[in-house]
Design an enzyme around this catalytic site. Structure first.
Site, mmCIF file in Angstrom:
data_model
loop_
_atom_site.group_PDB
_atom_site.id
_atom_site.type_symbol
_atom_site.label_atom_id
_atom_site.label_comp_id
_atom_site.label_asym_id
_atom_site.label_seq_id
_atom_site.Cartn_x
_atom_site.Cartn_y
_atom_site.Cartn_z
ATOM 1 N N ARG A 172 2.363 -6.078 9.404
ATOM 2 C CA ARG A 172 1.441 -5.082 9.943
ATOM 3 C C ARG A 172 1.752 -4.743 11.407
ATOM 4 O O ARG A 172 1.660 -3.581 11.816
ATOM 5 C CB ARG A 172 0.008 -5.578 9.803
ATOM 6 C CG ARG A 172 -0.488 -5.547 8.363
ATOM 7 C CD ARG A 172 -1.817 -6.243 8.222
ATOM 8 N NE ARG A 172 -2.475 -5.963 6.957
ATOM 9 C CZ ARG A 172 -3.658 -6.453 6.617
ATOM 10 N NH1 ARG A 172 -4.286 -7.280 7.442
ATOM 11 N NH2 ARG A 172 -4.202 -6.147 5.461
ATOM 12 N N LYS A 222 0.833 -1.197 0.000
ATOM 13 C CA LYS A 222 0.000 0.000 0.000
ATOM 14 C C LYS A 222 0.884 1.270 0.000
ATOM 15 O O LYS A 222 2.095 1.194 0.284
ATOM 16 C CB LYS A 222 -0.933 -0.038 1.220
ATOM 17 C CG LYS A 222 -1.919 -1.222 1.210
ATOM 18 C CD LYS A 222 -2.850 -1.178 2.434
ATOM 19 C CE LYS A 222 -3.852 -2.299 2.446
ATOM 20 N NZ LYS A 222 -4.796 -2.224 3.602
ATOM 21 N N PHE A 277 -15.485 4.110 7.747
ATOM 22 C CA PHE A 277 -14.121 4.465 7.324
ATOM 23 C C PHE A 277 -13.925 4.316 5.816
ATOM 24 O O PHE A 277 -12.815 4.504 5.305
ATOM 25 C CB PHE A 277 -13.088 3.603 8.073
ATOM 26 C CG PHE A 277 -13.309 2.114 7.917
ATOM 27 C CD1 PHE A 277 -12.822 1.432 6.810
ATOM 28 C CD2 PHE A 277 -14.005 1.395 8.876
ATOM 29 C CE1 PHE A 277 -13.022 0.070 6.664
ATOM 30 C CE2 PHE A 277 -14.219 0.024 8.736
ATOM 31 C CZ PHE A 277 -13.727 -0.634 7.623
ATOM 32 N N HIS A 282 -1.719 -5.458 1.702
ATOM 33 C CA HIS A 282 -2.956 -6.226 1.583
ATOM 34 C C HIS A 282 -2.598 -7.653 1.201
ATOM 35 O O HIS A 282 -1.640 -7.884 0.464
ATOM 36 C CB HIS A 282 -3.835 -5.619 0.474
ATOM 37 C CG HIS A 282 -4.954 -6.520 0.046
ATOM 38 N ND1 HIS A 282 -6.145 -6.584 0.733
ATOM 39 C CD2 HIS A 282 -5.046 -7.434 -0.964
ATOM 40 C CE1 HIS A 282 -6.932 -7.474 0.142
ATOM 41 N NE2 HIS A 282 -6.291 -8.004 -0.886
ATOM 42 N N ASN A 332 -2.104 -0.221 7.282
ATOM 43 C CA ASN A 332 -1.432 -1.470 7.648
ATOM 44 C C ASN A 332 -0.499 -2.013 6.569
ATOM 45 O O ASN A 332 -0.254 -3.215 6.486
ATOM 46 C CB ASN A 332 -2.458 -2.509 8.099
ATOM 47 C CG ASN A 332 -3.580 -2.666 7.105
ATOM 48 O OD1 ASN A 332 -3.469 -2.229 5.973
ATOM 49 N ND2 ASN A 332 -4.663 -3.310 7.524
ATOM 50 N N ARG A 390 -0.885 -14.482 4.492
ATOM 51 C CA ARG A 390 -1.648 -13.799 5.553
ATOM 52 C C ARG A 390 -0.874 -13.846 6.878
ATOM 53 O O ARG A 390 -0.916 -12.920 7.676
ATOM 54 C CB ARG A 390 -3.026 -14.449 5.762
ATOM 55 C CG ARG A 390 -4.078 -14.113 4.725
ATOM 56 C CD ARG A 390 -4.611 -12.701 4.752
ATOM 57 N NE ARG A 390 -5.475 -12.348 5.844
ATOM 58 C CZ ARG A 390 -6.324 -11.320 5.828
ATOM 59 N NH1 ARG A 390 -6.447 -10.556 4.744
ATOM 60 N NH2 ARG A 390 -7.043 -11.022 6.865
ATOM 61 N N THR A 429 -5.562 -7.610 10.683
ATOM 62 C CA THR A 429 -6.011 -6.344 10.074
ATOM 63 C C THR A 429 -5.631 -5.132 10.926
ATOM 64 O O THR A 429 -5.106 -4.140 10.440
ATOM 65 C CB THR A 429 -7.540 -6.385 9.891
ATOM 66 O OG1 THR A 429 -7.875 -7.570 9.168
ATOM 67 C CG2 THR A 429 -8.046 -5.172 9.137
#
Ligand code: UDP
Ligand code: MG
Length: 177
Positions: free
Chosen positions: A118, A20, A68, A135, A132, A101, A107
């Site tokens: 994260r 990100k 959000f 993705h 974070n 993951r 998250t």
């Protein structure tokens, strides 16, 4: 004497990873790719993408209506990090979704394992959005939807989902001058 041997066979999967805009701004690309290489998964595709509002809203379509949402769209479009781009990758191999993951982490960066990406690098903004850093697709259905959204078949080096022949007519494109 019978010895039972349980062999755990993991399905071959693919998963979408996005680094990100905060991950790019914090110069975490190399770090994230190094961590992901621990999985021994194959990189099947990679591109740097300028994220349009349309792409952002489609990617996070299941979160429409959340308080959000608008800020999340601004975040993934790079509006807060002077980086109007993300790095998109497809990882391919056994148990790809869970392996990625796990390295990515939960998250909420405050709840994420502190050695996860994260947990180590994410933050919660004062308005409550989780910045974070990366993705990762959460399940095979989500991975398929997301990979097809971010990549065309020709941008992926493995044959992972069925394709069909098509022809683009009257499509304007830019060529090298
Ligand atoms: N998000 C947020 N606040 C929340 C839930 C999600 O800011 O309470 C953001 C966060 O950046 C997250 C993204 O929305 O990564 C997508 O949410 P999802 O529940 O799909 O979490 P993920 O699959 O990314 O762990
Ligand atoms: Mg998700």
């Amino acid at each position: 004497m019978w010895v039972e041997l349980w062999v755990c066979v993991m399905a071959v999967e693919q998963t979408l990873v996005l680094i990100k805009p905060d991950g790019l701004k914090k110069s975490l690309t190399g770090n994230i790719l190094t961590r992901l290489s621990e999985t021994r998964l194959e990189i099947a595709a990679a591109r740097i993408v300028r994220v349009t509002r349309e792409l952002a809203e489609e990617h996070y379509t299941f979160l429409k209506g959340k308080p959000f949402f608008e800020e999340l769209i601004g975040y993934i479009m790079g509006e807060f990090h002077e980086r109007r781009k993300v790095m998109a990758l497809v990882y391919h191999g056994e148990g790809a979704i869970q392996k990625v993951r796990e390295i990515c982490g939960a998250t909420n960066p405050e709840e994420a394992d502190s050695v996860s990406i994260r947990g180590a690098y994410g933050r919660i903004t004062t308005s409550g959005v989780y910045e974070n850093v990366m993705h990762a697709s959460a399940n095979p259905e989500e991975a398929e939807r997301e990979i097809k959204l971010w990549f065309t078949p020709d941008e992926i080096v493995y044959h992972i989902y069925p394709v069909k022949d098509g022809e683009l007519k009257n499509v304007k494109t830019r060529l090298w001058a």
